[in-house]
Design an enzyme around this catalytic site. Sequence first.
Site, PDB file in Angstrom:
ATOM      1  N   VAL A   1      -4.759  -4.915   2.258  1.00  0.00           N
ATOM      2  CA  VAL A   1      -4.379  -5.597   3.560  1.00  0.00           C
ATOM      3  C   VAL A   1      -3.582  -6.681   3.396  1.00  0.00           C
ATOM      4  CG1 VAL A   1      -6.258  -4.025   4.550  1.00  0.00           C
ATOM      5  CG2 VAL A   1      -6.631  -6.477   3.943  1.00  0.00           C
TER       6      VAL A   1
ATOM      7  N   ASN B   1       3.527 -16.321  -9.143  1.00  0.00           N
ATOM      8  CA  ASN B   1       4.541 -16.572  -7.911  1.00  0.00           C
ATOM      9  C   ASN B   1       4.658 -17.851  -7.821  1.00  0.00           C
ATOM     10  OD1 ASN B   1       5.010 -14.028  -6.869  1.00  0.00           O
ATOM     11  ND2 ASN B   1       3.292 -13.986  -5.202  1.00  0.00           N
ATOM     12  N   ALA B   2       3.829 -18.815  -8.005  1.00  0.00           N
ATOM     13  CA  ALA B   2       4.284 -20.332  -8.064  1.00  0.00           C
ATOM     14  C   ALA B   2       5.296 -20.632  -9.123  1.00  0.00           C
ATOM     15  CB  ALA B   2       3.078 -20.785  -8.602  1.00  0.00           C
TER      16      ALA B   2
ATOM     17  N   GLY C   1       0.540  -1.245   0.106  1.00  0.00           N
ATOM     18  CA  GLY C   1       0.046  -0.018   0.066  1.00  0.00           C
ATOM     19  C   GLY C   1       0.919   1.182  -0.185  1.00  0.00           C
TER      20      GLY C   1
ATOM     21  N   CYS D   1       5.392 -13.802   0.266  1.00  0.00           N
ATOM     22  CA  CYS D   1       4.572 -14.161  -0.605  1.00  0.00           C
ATOM     23  C   CYS D   1       4.622 -15.648  -1.182  1.00  0.00           C
ATOM     24  CB  CYS D   1       4.740 -13.046  -1.790  1.00  0.00           C
ATOM     25  SG  CYS D   1       4.093 -11.554  -1.487  1.00  0.00           S
TER      26      CYS D   1
ATOM     27  N   ALA E   1       8.558  -6.532  -6.364  1.00  0.00           N
ATOM     28  CA  ALA E   1       9.227  -7.251  -5.510  1.00  0.00           C
ATOM     29  C   ALA E   1      10.165  -6.310  -4.457  1.00  0.00           C
ATOM     30  CB  ALA E   1      10.345  -8.029  -6.320  1.00  0.00           C
TER      31      ALA E   1
ATOM     32  N   ASP F   1      -4.616   3.031   7.706  1.00  0.00           N
ATOM     33  CA  ASP F   1      -4.505   1.830   8.246  1.00  0.00           C
ATOM     34  C   ASP F   1      -4.753   2.027   9.679  1.00  0.00           C
ATOM     35  OD1 ASP F   1      -1.842  -0.253   7.553  1.00  0.00           O
ATOM     36  OD2 ASP F   1      -2.780  -0.404   9.547  1.00  0.00           O
TER      37      ASP F   1
ATOM     38  N   GLU G   1      -0.656  -6.844  -7.642  1.00  0.00           N
ATOM     39  CA  GLU G   1       0.600  -6.165  -7.471  1.00  0.00           C
ATOM     40  C   GLU G   1       1.802  -7.041  -7.714  1.00  0.00           C
ATOM     41  OE1 GLU G   1       1.444  -2.888  -7.570  1.00  0.00           O
ATOM     42  OE2 GLU G   1       2.967  -3.930  -8.108  1.00  0.00           O
TER      43      GLU G   1
HETATM   44  N1  LIG Z   1       4.930  -7.473   0.351  1.00  0.00           N
HETATM   45  C1  LIG Z   1       4.979  -7.572  -1.074  1.00  0.00           C
HETATM   46  O1  LIG Z   1       5.968  -7.459  -1.828  1.00  0.00           O
HETATM   47  C2  LIG Z   1       3.617  -7.988  -1.743  1.00  0.00           C
HETATM   48  C3  LIG Z   1       3.890  -7.857  -3.114  1.00  0.00           C
HETATM   49  C4  LIG Z   1       2.540  -7.847  -3.931  1.00  0.00           C
HETATM   50  C5  LIG Z   1       1.639  -8.532  -3.245  1.00  0.00           C
HETATM   51  N2  LIG Z   1       1.445  -8.393  -2.047  1.00  0.00           N
HETATM   52  C6  LIG Z   1       0.168  -8.694  -1.336  1.00  0.00           C
HETATM   53  O2  LIG Z   1      -0.259  -7.563  -0.796  1.00  0.00           O
HETATM   54  C7  LIG Z   1      -1.160  -7.650   0.347  1.00  0.00           C
HETATM   55  C8  LIG Z   1      -0.426  -6.709   1.396  1.00  0.00           C
HETATM   56  O3  LIG Z   1       0.926  -7.148   1.675  1.00  0.00           O
HETATM   57  P1  LIG Z   1       1.810  -6.123   2.498  1.00  0.00           P
HETATM   58  O4  LIG Z   1       3.289  -7.044   2.488  1.00  0.00           O
HETATM   59  O5  LIG Z   1       1.658  -4.883   2.166  1.00  0.00           O
HETATM   60  O6  LIG Z   1       1.226  -6.504   4.051  1.00  0.00           O
HETATM   61  P2  LIG Z   1       1.580  -5.522   5.232  1.00  0.00           P
HETATM   62  O7  LIG Z   1       1.449  -6.673   6.626  1.00  0.00           O
HETATM   63  O8  LIG Z   1       2.753  -4.814   5.315  1.00  0.00           O
HETATM   64  O9  LIG Z   1       0.496  -4.492   5.342  1.00  0.00           O
HETATM   65  C9  LIG Z   1      -0.833  -4.673   5.546  1.00  0.00           C
HETATM   66  C10 LIG Z   1      -1.509  -3.579   6.364  1.00  0.00           C
HETATM   67  O10 LIG Z   1      -2.882  -3.651   6.443  1.00  0.00           O
HETATM   68  C11 LIG Z   1      -3.211  -3.195   7.560  1.00  0.00           C
HETATM   69  N3  LIG Z   1      -4.630  -3.486   8.068  1.00  0.00           N
HETATM   70  C12 LIG Z   1      -5.178  -4.714   7.973  1.00  0.00           C
HETATM   71  N4  LIG Z   1      -6.427  -4.892   8.148  1.00  0.00           N
HETATM   72  C13 LIG Z   1      -6.784  -3.681   8.029  1.00  0.00           C
HETATM   73  C14 LIG Z   1      -8.051  -2.872   8.269  1.00  0.00           C
HETATM   74  N5  LIG Z   1      -9.404  -3.655   8.352  1.00  0.00           N
HETATM   75  N6  LIG Z   1      -8.336  -1.488   7.987  1.00  0.00           N
HETATM   76  C15 LIG Z   1      -7.033  -0.534   7.909  1.00  0.00           C
HETATM   77  N7  LIG Z   1      -5.993  -1.282   7.748  1.00  0.00           N
HETATM   78  C16 LIG Z   1      -5.829  -2.647   7.770  1.00  0.00           C
HETATM   79  C17 LIG Z   1      -2.339  -3.624   8.609  1.00  0.00           C
HETATM   80  O11 LIG Z   1      -2.370  -2.766   9.739  1.00  0.00           O
HETATM   81  C18 LIG Z   1      -0.993  -3.712   7.697  1.00  0.00           C
HETATM   82  O12 LIG Z   1      -0.373  -2.251   8.174  1.00  0.00           O
HETATM   83  C19 LIG Z   1      -1.183  -9.253   0.537  1.00  0.00           C
HETATM   84  O13 LIG Z   1      -2.075  -9.768   0.151  1.00  0.00           O
HETATM   85  C20 LIG Z   1       0.227  -9.583   0.051  1.00  0.00           C
HETATM   86  O14 LIG Z   1       0.149 -11.102  -0.538  1.00  0.00           O
HETATM   87  C21 LIG Z   1       2.711  -8.408  -1.134  1.00  0.00           C
HETATM   88  O1  LIG Z   2      17.130 -16.274  -8.442  1.00  0.00           O
HETATM   89  C1  LIG Z   2      16.726 -16.134  -7.247  1.00  0.00           C
HETATM   90  C2  LIG Z   2      15.574 -15.142  -7.011  1.00  0.00           C
HETATM   91  C3  LIG Z   2      15.082 -15.010  -5.958  1.00  0.00           C
HETATM   92  N1  LIG Z   2      15.511 -15.998  -4.683  1.00  0.00           N
HETATM   93  C4  LIG Z   2      14.883 -15.693  -3.211  1.00  0.00           C
HETATM   94  O2  LIG Z   2      13.377 -15.706  -3.662  1.00  0.00           O
HETATM   95  C5  LIG Z   2      12.635 -15.016  -2.600  1.00  0.00           C
HETATM   96  C6  LIG Z   2      11.761 -13.989  -3.053  1.00  0.00           C
HETATM   97  O3  LIG Z   2      12.476 -12.932  -4.181  1.00  0.00           O
HETATM   98  P1  LIG Z   2      11.646 -11.841  -4.892  1.00  0.00           P
HETATM   99  O4  LIG Z   2      10.858 -12.700  -5.721  1.00  0.00           O
HETATM  100  O5  LIG Z   2      12.766 -10.989  -5.647  1.00  0.00           O
HETATM  101  O6  LIG Z   2      11.071 -10.837  -3.883  1.00  0.00           O
HETATM  102  P2  LIG Z   2       9.629 -10.640  -3.408  1.00  0.00           P
HETATM  103  O7  LIG Z   2       9.584  -9.411  -2.774  1.00  0.00           O
HETATM  104  O8  LIG Z   2       9.286 -11.897  -2.563  1.00  0.00           O
HETATM  105  O9  LIG Z   2       8.802 -10.682  -4.498  1.00  0.00           O
HETATM  106  C7  LIG Z   2       7.843 -11.912  -5.195  1.00  0.00           C
HETATM  107  O10 LIG Z   2       6.731 -11.718  -4.294  1.00  0.00           O
HETATM  108  C8  LIG Z   2       6.150 -10.666  -4.581  1.00  0.00           C
HETATM  109  C9  LIG Z   2       4.687 -10.651  -3.632  1.00  0.00           C
HETATM  110  O11 LIG Z   2       3.655 -11.385  -4.342  1.00  0.00           O
HETATM  111  C10 LIG Z   2       5.682 -10.349  -6.027  1.00  0.00           C
HETATM  112  O12 LIG Z   2       4.999  -9.187  -6.090  1.00  0.00           O
HETATM  113  C11 LIG Z   2       6.730 -10.373  -6.923  1.00  0.00           C
HETATM  114  O13 LIG Z   2       6.639 -10.272  -8.294  1.00  0.00           O
HETATM  115  C12 LIG Z   2       7.554 -11.655  -6.614  1.00  0.00           C
HETATM  116  O14 LIG Z   2       9.080 -11.636  -7.210  1.00  0.00           O
HETATM  117  C13 LIG Z   2      13.957 -14.166  -1.891  1.00  0.00           C
HETATM  118  O15 LIG Z   2      14.276 -14.813  -0.722  1.00  0.00           O
HETATM  119  C14 LIG Z   2      15.245 -14.331  -2.908  1.00  0.00           C
HETATM  120  O16 LIG Z   2      16.342 -14.228  -2.134  1.00  0.00           O
HETATM  121  C15 LIG Z   2      16.581 -16.655  -5.101  1.00  0.00           C
HETATM  122  O17 LIG Z   2      17.028 -17.384  -4.142  1.00  0.00           O
HETATM  123  N2  LIG Z   2      16.895 -16.946  -6.018  1.00  0.00           N
END
Ligand SMILES: NC(=O)c1ccc[n+]([C@@H]2O[C@H](COP(=O)([O-])OP(=O)(O)OC[C@H]3O[C@@H](n4cnc5c(N)ncnc54)[C@H](O)[C@@H]3O)[C@@H](O)[C@H]2O)c1
Ligand SMILES: O=c1ccn([C@@H]2O[C@H](COP(=O)(O)OP(=O)(O)O[C@H]3O[C@H](CO)[C@@H](O)[C@H](O)[C@H]3O)[C@@H](O)[C@H]2O)c(=O)[nH]1
Length: 467
Positions: free
Chosen positions: A91, A225-226, A15, A277, A165, A35, A162
């Site tokens: 969230v 992701n898979a 977010g 993730c 990474a 939040d 989203e």
């Molecule tokens: N972290 C990543 O790199 C990444 C990338 C792509 C997608 N996602 C997805 O995005 C989503 C969020 O991930 P994140 O890493 O940002 O999580 P996060 O835990 O960092 O943030 C989520 C936030 O939502 C807030 N929240 C929860 N319930 C709430 C409510 N009812 N009202 C207001 N705020 C509320 C929490 O307090 C928290 O701050 C997940 O579904 C995750 O799988 C994460």
């Molecule tokens: O060749 C590689 C690439 C990655 N990693 C590891 O894999 C994990 C995930 O890495 P990365 O995918 O770069 O970071 P994330 O932030 O977890 O991002 C993934 O997960 C996010 C949450 O869903 C997605 O949005 C992104 O597209 C997806 O890359 C980490 O521990 C990396 O060190 C390896 O060991 N070898």
Amino acid sequence: MKIKTICCIGAGYVGGPTMAVIAQKCPHIKVIVVDINESRIAAWNDNDLNKLPVFEPGLDKIVEEARGRNLFFSTNVDQAIDEADMIFISVNTPTKTYGKGKGMAADLKYIELCARQIARVAKQDKIVVEKSTLPVRTASAIKNILDHTGNGVQFQILSNPEFLAEGTAVEDLLMPDRVLIGGDTSEAGKVAIQSLVDVYANWIPKERILTTNVWSSELSKLTANAFLAQRVSSINAMSVICEKTGADIDEVSKAIGMDSRIGSKFLKASVGFGGSCFQKDILNLVYIAKSYGLNEVADYWEQVIIMNDYQKNRFSDNIITKLYNTVSGKKITFLGWAFKKDTNDTRESPAIKVADNLLSEQAHIEVYDPKVTEERIYADLEYLNTRTNEENRSLLKVQNNPYNATQNSHAIAVLTEWDEFKTFDWQKIYDNMLKPAFVFDGRGILNTAELEKIGFICYKLGSGTRI
Ligand SMILES: NC(=O)c1ccc[n+]([C@@H]2O[C@H](COP(=O)([O-])OP(=O)(O)OC[C@H]3O[C@@H](n4cnc5c(N)ncnc54)[C@H](O)[C@@H]3O)[C@@H](O)[C@H]2O)c1
Ligand SMILES: O=c1ccn([C@@H]2O[C@H](COP(=O)(O)OP(=O)(O)O[C@H]3O[C@H](CO)[C@@H](O)[C@H](O)[C@H]3O)[C@@H](O)[C@H]2O)c(=O)[nH]1
């Protein structure tokens, strides 16, 4: 429909950065990120940009430019919902820790709470955007809640997963490979899709904005992701064969990655993938497959997780074996705790499992990580519940200087690929360690030939006996 105000519920790793970039690129749109976590919002509003709750290269500059102009962070969720034409739900959707689907399914309680709150507050038509990663068909549950508990206003639900990474979030948001928007195929659905396309079109070329039906969009996120995690597990599976045979995993990766059908990315062998993730989303996929009775499909994807667990355990087992089958009372230094470089995020970091295994063997660990806080490290260990907090604190110490962390150590384990580790004075480190001095490079980043010249005994993951 021209969007004037956006609200984003959830000011976390997705977010915060996502909305900061939208605000920077769309100065004509007011963006309010809300939040329930007050300290998180306070940190987003902190004048000291070093205190932002998410560390991402380049993010501080973007927040500095947009905050107070058209980017706002607030705990007043109701007001932001009321004001907005478009509401992103960003969230957390963690793996369930209770009840049906425990340890597998995504916990959607936070999503449902958001939907109910939007329904209660909204007095005008709204577009609701799923930004969180969700099981396929969640949009219909959200729609159901909105339509049955709302004030008679119209809601359109879009899926806009989203793909950023961590560590490269800003770059990924500014220049994504694609933006995916799924929506209803009705006329109203098409209008809603177009409204979100228009937001992204402020900085993303139109051909990179892909629109699909809502189910394809939801499922594409889990699929991406898979596939990415599967590549890491596949190369890690080869890394152990390299170690047995004298092949070198970096050479194998390069050789296969030059095949354009395979491609070079995500082929870096490691101590295992971490992050919030990959594991969560694959477990969710496995659960979905099982719920449709597709057991072979479920088993296929589950193997990606099994391989990842094996890789983490294999790394700690190897440290124990090489240190003459006992680490009891020995000091082992961890370089890195974050799940990858350039982030302060530690969720599912392989360092946690490796540390837990070694602590169970009574090792003493000292950790140096340039961005992860001491409290975070202890909280990660406490969450496992393997031993008491006091025991964790007496066996594991956190250092903010790598030279102190390695002083009188028996072995160094590299758990995160931070660039600065390559620039350390390795001679100085060697001189101050106990001998023989071991290095276990779980990320394959150090120049082991140089280290061996100094006198270290090196283990580089995926690198076998040299012929
Ligand atoms: N972290 C990543 O790199 C990444 C990338 C792509 C997608 N996602 C997805 O995005 C989503 C969020 O991930 P994140 O890493 O940002 O999580 P996060 O835990 O960092 O943030 C989520 C936030 O939502 C807030 N929240 C929860 N319930 C709430 C409510 N009812 N009202 C207001 N705020 C509320 C929490 O307090 C928290 O701050 C997940 O579904 C995750 O799988 C994460
Ligand atoms: O060749 C590689 C690439 C990655 N990693 C590891 O894999 C994990 C995930 O890495 P990365 O995918 O770069 O970071 P994330 O932030 O977890 O991002 C993934 O997960 C996010 C949450 O869903 C997605 O949005 C992104 O597209 C997806 O890359 C980490 O521990 C990396 O060190 C390896 O060991 N070898």
